[in-house]
Scaffold this motif. Structure first.
Motif, PDB file in Angstrom:
ATOM      1  N   PHE A 263      32.730  59.319 -71.864  1.00  0.00           N
ATOM      2  CA  PHE A 263      33.296  58.198 -71.105  1.00  0.00           C
ATOM      3  C   PHE A 263      33.047  58.258 -69.601  1.00  0.00           C
ATOM      4  CE2 PHE A 263      36.124  59.005 -74.805  1.00  0.00           C
ATOM      5  CZ  PHE A 263      35.848  57.854 -75.524  1.00  0.00           C
ATOM      6  N   ALA A 264      32.278  59.257 -69.136  1.00  0.00           N
ATOM      7  CA  ALA A 264      32.053  59.372 -67.689  1.00  0.00           C
ATOM      8  C   ALA A 264      31.410  58.102 -67.124  1.00  0.00           C
ATOM      9  CB  ALA A 264      31.178  60.589 -67.387  1.00  0.00           C
ATOM     10  N   MET A 265      30.456  57.535 -67.856  1.00  0.00           N
ATOM     11  CA  MET A 265      29.770  56.333 -67.391  1.00  0.00           C
ATOM     12  C   MET A 265      30.688  55.115 -67.388  1.00  0.00           C
ATOM     13  SD  MET A 265      26.572  55.629 -66.414  1.00  0.00           S
ATOM     14  CE  MET A 265      25.536  56.778 -67.305  1.00  0.00           C
ATOM     15  N   MET A 266      31.726  55.159 -68.189  1.00  0.00           N
ATOM     16  CA  MET A 266      32.605  54.001 -68.335  1.00  0.00           C
ATOM     17  C   MET A 266      33.622  53.893 -67.197  1.00  0.00           C
ATOM     18  SD  MET A 266      31.377  53.041 -71.290  1.00  0.00           S
ATOM     19  CE  MET A 266      29.824  53.764 -70.745  1.00  0.00           C
ATOM     20  N   HIS A 267      33.940  55.016 -66.568  1.00  0.00           N
ATOM     21  CA  HIS A 267      35.085  55.058 -65.671  1.00  0.00           C
ATOM     22  C   HIS A 267      34.997  54.104 -64.484  1.00  0.00           C
ATOM     23  CE1 HIS A 267      36.229  59.317 -67.275  1.00  0.00           C
ATOM     24  NE2 HIS A 267      36.600  58.342 -68.067  1.00  0.00           N
ATOM     25  N   ALA A 268      33.764  53.867 -63.999  1.00  0.00           N
ATOM     26  CA  ALA A 268      33.630  52.977 -62.842  1.00  0.00           C
ATOM     27  C   ALA A 268      34.143  51.576 -63.139  1.00  0.00           C
ATOM     28  CB  ALA A 268      32.167  52.912 -62.412  1.00  0.00           C
ATOM     29  N   MET A 269      34.172  51.202 -64.407  1.00  0.00           N
ATOM     30  CA  MET A 269      34.603  49.857 -64.769  1.00  0.00           C
ATOM     31  C   MET A 269      36.018  49.554 -64.291  1.00  0.00           C
ATOM     32  SD  MET A 269      33.919  46.928 -66.059  1.00  0.00           S
ATOM     33  CE  MET A 269      32.284  47.297 -66.694  1.00  0.00           C
ATOM     34  N   ILE A 270      36.895  50.547 -64.322  1.00  0.00           N
ATOM     35  CA  ILE A 270      38.271  50.308 -63.862  1.00  0.00           C
ATOM     36  C   ILE A 270      38.582  51.048 -62.564  1.00  0.00           C
ATOM     37  CG2 ILE A 270      39.123  49.856 -66.188  1.00  0.00           C
ATOM     38  CD1 ILE A 270      40.332  52.679 -66.182  1.00  0.00           C
ATOM     39  N   GLU A 271      37.612  51.855 -62.067  1.00  0.00           N
ATOM     40  CA  GLU A 271      37.828  52.589 -60.815  1.00  0.00           C
ATOM     41  C   GLU A 271      37.246  51.862 -59.603  1.00  0.00           C
ATOM     42  OE1 GLU A 271      36.199  56.471 -61.214  1.00  0.00           O
ATOM     43  OE2 GLU A 271      37.833  57.230 -62.460  1.00  0.00           O
ATOM     44  N   ASP A 272      36.156  51.152 -59.810  1.00  0.00           N
ATOM     45  CA  ASP A 272      35.452  50.497 -58.708  1.00  0.00           C
ATOM     46  C   ASP A 272      36.187  49.210 -58.312  1.00  0.00           C
ATOM     47  OD1 ASP A 272      33.683  49.249 -56.974  1.00  0.00           O
ATOM     48  OD2 ASP A 272      31.912  49.852 -58.105  1.00  0.00           O
ATOM     49  N   PRO A 273      36.571  49.086 -57.054  1.00  0.00           N
ATOM     50  CA  PRO A 273      37.263  47.871 -56.609  1.00  0.00           C
ATOM     51  C   PRO A 273      36.435  46.597 -56.781  1.00  0.00           C
ATOM     52  CG  PRO A 273      37.548  49.637 -55.012  1.00  0.00           C
ATOM     53  CD  PRO A 273      36.539  50.124 -56.002  1.00  0.00           C
ATOM     54  N   GLN A 274      35.100  46.743 -56.929  1.00  0.00           N
ATOM     55  CA  GLN A 274      34.262  45.567 -57.130  1.00  0.00           C
ATOM     56  C   GLN A 274      34.231  45.113 -58.592  1.00  0.00           C
ATOM     57  OE1 GLN A 274      30.431  45.448 -54.889  1.00  0.00           O
ATOM     58  NE2 GLN A 274      30.863  47.599 -54.478  1.00  0.00           N
ATOM     59  N   LEU A 275      34.803  45.936 -59.489  1.00  0.00           N
ATOM     60  CA  LEU A 275      34.763  45.610 -60.909  1.00  0.00           C
ATOM     61  C   LEU A 275      36.165  45.288 -61.411  1.00  0.00           C
ATOM     62  CD1 LEU A 275      32.183  48.320 -62.064  1.00  0.00           C
ATOM     63  CD2 LEU A 275      31.752  45.973 -61.362  1.00  0.00           C
ATOM     64  N   PHE A 276      36.457  45.688 -62.645  1.00  0.00           N
ATOM     65  CA  PHE A 276      37.755  45.379 -63.252  1.00  0.00           C
ATOM     66  C   PHE A 276      38.759  46.447 -62.811  1.00  0.00           C
ATOM     67  CE2 PHE A 276      40.797  44.287 -66.515  1.00  0.00           C
ATOM     68  CZ  PHE A 276      40.518  42.963 -66.800  1.00  0.00           C
ATOM     69  N   TYR A 277      39.159  46.377 -61.576  1.00  0.00           N
ATOM     70  CA  TYR A 277      39.929  47.450 -60.944  1.00  0.00           C
ATOM     71  C   TYR A 277      41.350  47.502 -61.495  1.00  0.00           C
ATOM     72  CZ  TYR A 277      41.691  50.386 -57.122  1.00  0.00           C
ATOM     73  OH  TYR A 277      42.250  51.386 -56.377  1.00  0.00           O
ATOM     74  N   LEU A 278      41.711  48.690 -62.080  1.00  0.00           N
ATOM     75  CA  LEU A 278      43.055  48.910 -62.622  1.00  0.00           C
ATOM     76  C   LEU A 278      43.592  50.223 -62.045  1.00  0.00           C
ATOM     77  CD1 LEU A 278      42.399  47.985 -66.381  1.00  0.00           C
ATOM     78  CD2 LEU A 278      43.497  46.555 -64.643  1.00  0.00           C
ATOM     79  N   LYS A 279      44.157  50.136 -60.865  1.00  0.00           N
ATOM     80  CA  LYS A 279      44.572  51.334 -60.139  1.00  0.00           C
ATOM     81  C   LYS A 279      45.588  52.164 -60.916  1.00  0.00           C
ATOM     82  CE  LYS A 279      46.682  52.806 -55.768  1.00  0.00           C
ATOM     83  NZ  LYS A 279      47.240  52.345 -54.468  1.00  0.00           N
ATOM     84  N   ASP A 280      46.610  51.526 -61.460  1.00  0.00           N
ATOM     85  CA  ASP A 280      47.657  52.260 -62.178  1.00  0.00           C
ATOM     86  C   ASP A 280      47.107  52.923 -63.441  1.00  0.00           C
ATOM     87  OD1 ASP A 280      49.463  51.472 -60.266  1.00  0.00           O
ATOM     88  OD2 ASP A 280      50.219  49.764 -61.407  1.00  0.00           O
ATOM     89  N   THR A 281      46.207  52.237 -64.119  1.00  0.00           N
ATOM     90  CA  THR A 281      45.612  52.811 -65.330  1.00  0.00           C
ATOM     91  C   THR A 281      44.749  54.018 -64.984  1.00  0.00           C
ATOM     92  OG1 THR A 281      45.575  50.610 -66.338  1.00  0.00           O
ATOM     93  CG2 THR A 281      44.200  52.292 -67.349  1.00  0.00           C
ATOM     94  N   VAL A 282      44.032  53.940 -63.878  1.00  0.00           N
ATOM     95  CA  VAL A 282      43.202  55.077 -63.436  1.00  0.00           C
ATOM     96  C   VAL A 282      44.083  56.274 -63.115  1.00  0.00           C
ATOM     97  CG1 VAL A 282      41.657  55.909 -61.628  1.00  0.00           C
ATOM     98  CG2 VAL A 282      41.340  53.622 -62.585  1.00  0.00           C
TER      99      VAL A 282
END
Length: 549
Positions: A263-282
């Motif tokens: 899942f390392a490649m997947m993490h940017a999806m919810i970590e990157d503010p330009q993408l589907f950013y979910l701060k609490d989930t991260v």
């Protein structure tokens, strides 16, 4: 087809040509061509003049563990008088597009006699897109920049010519394996295609091996195992083993190139503010990872992966879901099942692995999943049109409309003028002079990111990025350049970089020339080494010194 041809031509054809912008005249490069294209030009110019082949950006290193087949072919063409920059940026798109289109026609004609299926597949193969523009609309209220947010899509195929050509090999393999019974001749042809695919792209070669292997598995389940082994598997597998040893180093084959990192490649999806950013989930994921695996952590990882897949596959997600449903109902054909499983494999490799050097490079497995998903999506649209004509028409219109934002952004990037990067005519004169000197390694200054802030577009290549441009246009190997590519080749470059940074005098003992940009002098720092230098060239952009030994 005409729209697709023009569109793909615009992505590659303008780069590598001479233009002028204000006082900046030289060869211009758009998009990734300012780095990746330059690397291939360096290989074409400096890697194959001796055997074993050498790494043009690291004097003394042998080229191994790399798919260099296309570059070797371009080098051979250069011996016939065709410059690599012409072959790479002009001839390749003119050869690839009609060959790719013809191979697609041959395959889909064999699969289905349906003009709709053919048209939908071709449209997706030319213009298939992700939903990346949703993010730029959401965060920036604009579609500009959307083509660089997620994975590379169909319109960018020719930014990676090796990948583009490997797709033709994949199509040819699928064409052959549509037939259940394979003759020895067809199996030998499969072996040749495996050789070509592995030589063009390791990631594509891996998928090709699966396609062939799965087909042979079906054969063995339905027919005599001994007969299949003799007539089919032997020629293909034997060729694949030989090509593995030819192209790739033992360390790569042993698995040291890839590491298991789910899942390392997947993490940017919810970590990157330009993408589907979910701060609490991260934050929750980080907390849960410290305490080991749990159902909630699995849920977060799977949710992240689902978002990654849906936004990258775009409308092709529906085709994959449709195939999964048909497989569960046992209504799926052998061809569709092979394609579906190959998509799962390619996606799984992207989800589970990272690559040493540049960890994100396993995304290239995913490129093949995106392409193969076009078959399943075309099947869905074709079936919808047969069952419910109006629904099929609505889906086709939707596919076309939803690709427009992404394509507009691509055209905006590649038709903008000036290009982001260029090599000036003055530097080309200097590098041409260096090309005509006796063979020997070249010492250049190490690239620094701070250089770029001193310029505006078009940026000189020495300020734009850390590239192999000195090798590309001089035909000489350099002592050190292009850190990203050295990482991908798994070359231990850090000791040499430290020597350059500390001006270790030993660096000049393995080089014959020094190439210095006038705007970034460094020769003065070598005075302490008491090395006799002779200036052999000077103009407004560069100076060249020979090192007396």
């Amino acid at each position: 087809m005409l729209a697709g041809f023009i569109f793909h031509l615009l992505i590659l054809f303008p780069s590598g040509s001479t233009y002028c912008y204000k006082e900046s005249c030289g060869i211009f490069f758009w998009g990734p061509h300012g780095h990746d294209g330059i690397w291939h030009l360096a290989l074409d110019a400096a890697a194959f003049n001796q055997f074993p082949f050498r790494v043009p950006i690291f004097e003394g290193a042998t080229l191994t563990g790399y798919n260099f087949l296309l570059d070797l072919c371009i080098f051979l063409l250069s011996k016939l008088g065709i410059p690599p920059v012409i072959t790479y940026f002009k001839l390749l798109p003119l050869i690839w597009f009609p060959l790719f289109t013809w191979m697609v026609f041959m395959l889909v004609k064999k699969l289905k006699k349906s003009s709709l299926y053919t048209g939908v597949f071709l449209f997706l193969a030319y213009f298939g897109r992700s939903f990346s523009y949703i993010f730029t609309l959401w965060h920036k209220k604009s579609i500009w920049g959307s083509s660089s947010v997620l994975s590379m899509q169909a319109g960018q195929t020719l930014t990676n010519p090796q990948f583009a050509l490997s797709l033709i090999c994949i199509i040819a393999i699928l064409y052959i394996t549509v037939d259940e019974i394979l003759t020895v001749r067809k199996s030998m042809l499969l072996g040749l295609l495996l050789f070509l695919t592995l030589g063009l792209k390791f990631y594509g070669g891996f998928i090709a091996l699966f396609l062939v292997g799965f087909h042979y598995l079906i054969l063995m389940l339905r027919h005599s195992i001994v007969k299949v082994l003799i007539n089919s598997i032997g020629p293909a597998v034997g060729t694949a083993c030989a090509v593995m040893l030819f192209y790739y180093s033992p360390s790569m084959l042993a698995g040291s190139t890839f590491m298991f990192s789910p899942f390392a490649m997947m993490h940017a999806m919810i970590e990157d503010p330009q993408l589907f950013y979910l701060k609490d989930t991260v934050n929750a994921r980080y907390f849960l990872q410290e305490h080991g695996w749990s159902p909630r952590l699995v849920y977060i990882e799977l949710l992240t992966t689902l978002l990654f897949m849906v936004f990258n596959f775009g409308l092709r997600t529906a085709g994959i879901v449709y195939a999964a449903v048909r497989a569960s109902l046992r209504k799926i054909s052998r061809f569709e099942l092979t394609v579906f499983l190959s998509i799962i494999l390619a996606s799984g490799m992207t989800v589970m692995l990272i690559q040493r050097g540049e960890w994100w490079n396993t995304i290239q497995f995913f490129y093949y999943a995106l392409f193969l998903a076009n078959f399943l999506t075309a099947q869905l649209v074709n079936d919808l049109s047969i069952q419910w004509r109006q629904a099929g028409v609505a889906v086709i219109i939707g596919i076309i409309l939803l690709t427009i934002p992404y394509d507009l952004d691509l055209l905006h990037e590649y038709l903008s003028f000036p290009a982001p990067a260029f090599v000036s005519n003055e530097e080309l004169k200097a590098l041409s002079f260096l090309h005509n000197q006796p063979d020997g390694a070249v010492l250049t200054s190490a690239y620094a990111k701070s250089r770029r802030s001193k310029y505006t577009a078009p940026f000189p290549l020495y300020a734009y990025d850390d590239t192999a441009y000195v090798s590309a246009f001089s035909g000489k190997t350099v002592y050190y350049a292009d850190t990203v590519q050295l990482s991908l080749l798994a070359i231990p470059y850090k000791p040499r970089l430290e020597k350059i940074s500390s001006v270790d005098c030993s660096i000049v003992h393995t080089t014959s020339y020094i190439y210095e940009q006038k705007n970034h002098p460094f020769v003065a720092s070598l005075k302490k080494c008491n090395i006799p230098l002779k200036r052999i060239f000077k103009n407004n952009e560069a100076l060249i010194y020979s090192i007396t030994k």
